[in-house]
Design an enzyme around this catalytic site. Sequence first.
Site, PDB file in Angstrom:
ATOM      1  N   ASP A   9     -23.032  22.703  -6.294  1.00 57.63           N
ATOM      2  CA  ASP A   9     -23.356  21.365  -5.785  1.00 57.63           C
ATOM      3  C   ASP A   9     -24.861  21.134  -5.956  1.00 57.63           C
ATOM      4  OD1 ASP A   9     -23.431  18.930  -4.542  1.00 57.63           O
ATOM      5  OD2 ASP A   9     -22.811  19.634  -2.575  1.00 57.63           O
ATOM      6  N   CYS A  23     -25.983  -8.949   2.689  1.00 58.43           N
ATOM      7  CA  CYS A  23     -27.379  -8.870   3.135  1.00 58.43           C
ATOM      8  C   CYS A  23     -28.156 -10.068   2.614  1.00 58.43           C
ATOM      9  CB  CYS A  23     -28.002  -7.568   2.624  1.00 58.43           C
ATOM     10  SG  CYS A  23     -29.738  -7.346   3.075  1.00 58.43           S
ATOM     11  N   CYS A  30     -23.510  14.233  -8.282  1.00 63.56           N
ATOM     12  CA  CYS A  30     -23.808  12.840  -7.927  1.00 63.56           C
ATOM     13  C   CYS A  30     -24.400  12.081  -9.109  1.00 63.56           C
ATOM     14  CB  CYS A  30     -24.742  12.775  -6.721  1.00 63.56           C
ATOM     15  SG  CYS A  30     -26.321  13.603  -6.966  1.00 63.56           S
ATOM     16  N   CYS A  75     -29.917  -3.554   8.674  1.00 71.85           N
ATOM     17  CA  CYS A  75     -29.419  -3.319   7.323  1.00 71.85           C
ATOM     18  C   CYS A  75     -27.904  -3.205   7.396  1.00 71.85           C
ATOM     19  CB  CYS A  75     -30.025  -2.031   6.746  1.00 71.85           C
ATOM     20  SG  CYS A  75     -29.326  -1.545   5.150  1.00 71.85           S
ATOM     21  N   CYS A  86     -29.827  -1.472  -2.466  1.00 71.22           N
ATOM     22  CA  CYS A  86     -28.509  -1.633  -3.085  1.00 71.22           C
ATOM     23  C   CYS A  86     -28.673  -2.347  -4.427  1.00 71.22           C
ATOM     24  CB  CYS A  86     -27.576  -2.455  -2.207  1.00 71.22           C
ATOM     25  SG  CYS A  86     -27.290  -1.782  -0.564  1.00 71.22           S
ATOM     26  N   GLU A 102     -29.041  29.053  -0.814  1.00 71.86           N
ATOM     27  CA  GLU A 102     -29.796  27.812  -0.629  1.00 71.86           C
ATOM     28  C   GLU A 102     -31.290  28.133  -0.685  1.00 71.86           C
ATOM     29  OE1 GLU A 102     -31.328  24.354  -0.275  1.00 71.86           O
ATOM     30  OE2 GLU A 102     -29.123  24.448  -0.321  1.00 71.86           O
ATOM     31  N   GLN A 157     -24.844  14.804   3.758  1.00 75.35           N
ATOM     32  CA  GLN A 157     -24.392  13.608   3.042  1.00 75.35           C
ATOM     33  C   GLN A 157     -24.520  12.368   3.925  1.00 75.35           C
ATOM     34  OE1 GLN A 157     -23.005  16.537   2.700  1.00 75.35           O
ATOM     35  NE2 GLN A 157     -22.704  16.868   0.519  1.00 75.35           N
ATOM     36  N   CYS A 208     -34.276  -6.541  -2.074  1.00 76.13           N
ATOM     37  CA  CYS A 208     -34.365  -5.157  -1.604  1.00 76.13           C
ATOM     38  C   CYS A 208     -33.852  -4.187  -2.661  1.00 76.13           C
ATOM     39  CB  CYS A 208     -33.552  -5.006  -0.321  1.00 76.13           C
ATOM     40  SG  CYS A 208     -33.526  -3.332   0.336  1.00 76.13           S
TER      41      CYS A 208
END
Length: 462
Positions: A386, A71, A413, A159, A80, A333, A283, A77
């Site tokens: 999760d 990129c 995560c 992107c 990332c 949930e 996801q 940016c």
Amino acid sequence: MQQGQCVDVEIVDLADGGDGVGQCGDRVVFVPDTAIGDRAQVRLVQVKRKYARGKVQQLHHASGDRQRPACIVADKCGGCQWQHITEAAQLAAKRGQLIEGLRRIGGFEEPPVEAVQTTGKTLGYRNKATYPVQRSPTGQVRAGYYQKGSHKLVNLNQCPVQDERLNPFLAQVKEDIAGLGWTIYDEQTHQGEIRHLGVRVGRYSGQVLLTLVAKSGKLTQLEKQAQRWLKDFDNLVGVCLNINGDRTNAIFGPSTRTLAGQSFLQEEFARLQFRLRSDTFFQVNTEAAELIWQTLERELNLQGHETLLDTYCGIGTFSLPLAQQAQQVWGIEVHGGSVEQARENAQLNGIENVEFYHADVAQMLAEDGAPWQEHPEGKPDIVVIDPPRQGCQPAVLTALIDLGCDRLVYISCKPSTLARDLKVLCASGYDLKQVHPIDLFPQTAHIEAVAFLTRNNRTSVA
């Protein structure tokens, strides 16, 4: 050592936030946009008692782990952190961070961490992007990601990390917003309408949803423009409007309506059909999420007689494929819209041995009369956890320990909260058997992990 001073630093590690880590005197120095093996002159922008933060002024020696970013605005940016680092070095750093977290925070001397699983696709993998929208000082409509550590927008027309089928929407929708004279939201004054632009694509179906997030939705020719977009883009199946009238950093508000087409896109996942709306969680890397599913399928090795509880189940992403191999599945949930979608997806696939509950996980785990209590064992055989990045609340961990299921699966995560929660569980009757890292977010410092635990017969020390 003081702010503004320039010092020479060698980068010896990468922090879990993505910054390079070096040492200067008695302080650790964090430096973004670096790689292990870099030697650089660094200007200190923040100095604390035990650490400092700096920016590279001159690179004396470039690491062999460096590569040219895909990129052109990667250095600006905030989307990332690691486009300048090779894939092999990224994977080694991610696995290392997971192991270090389990050792330092979790207290596991030899964490059973497997090799990182990857899809082999480090670019073009994101199936969803939500861009803040601003107006430039010259009056142009801009959309993109915020510059690192600021609210200054880096304007994008494409992107390289997102699915390339989403790129045509970015420039065209900005142009149309400007042409219609729609006002742009200003977070300082709380005036204006358009706040965010969202696009989501089905990686296998190719269907696209376009979503505008606005303060009130009072926009001229709104429905007419939505129909025009539907006509102009062959793969666009729906245009939606989300209303967020609050002074908040949250992207989506509580209300979403369909302006043209349908409210969902259809996608295939784990050999099932799913309907995905614009404002519910799925996801962002479909192929990597399938690696998670394949890991669950392989390691659980369900025989058809098991009962399973899926906490934080979302739209049934893992509940539904697991239900095809188990006797009974329950999903919990807290997000009502996701529960509604999970039930729709179960019906769409003709899956009848799954029940979804709109409830707080901790409360439902602890309450009398939970549905699994009607089964002979009075508890599920397996619980899948999760949680969001902050991990499990203490009440959830306590309820899981009290429930005492034979097997737990923890999908995480964030290595630090995974390690923290595994320490509690393994001090209270469980053994950590395996941890499988999965590269869900290439080009960033984030790593997904799936941990498998079994209940032991030793006395609890909780």
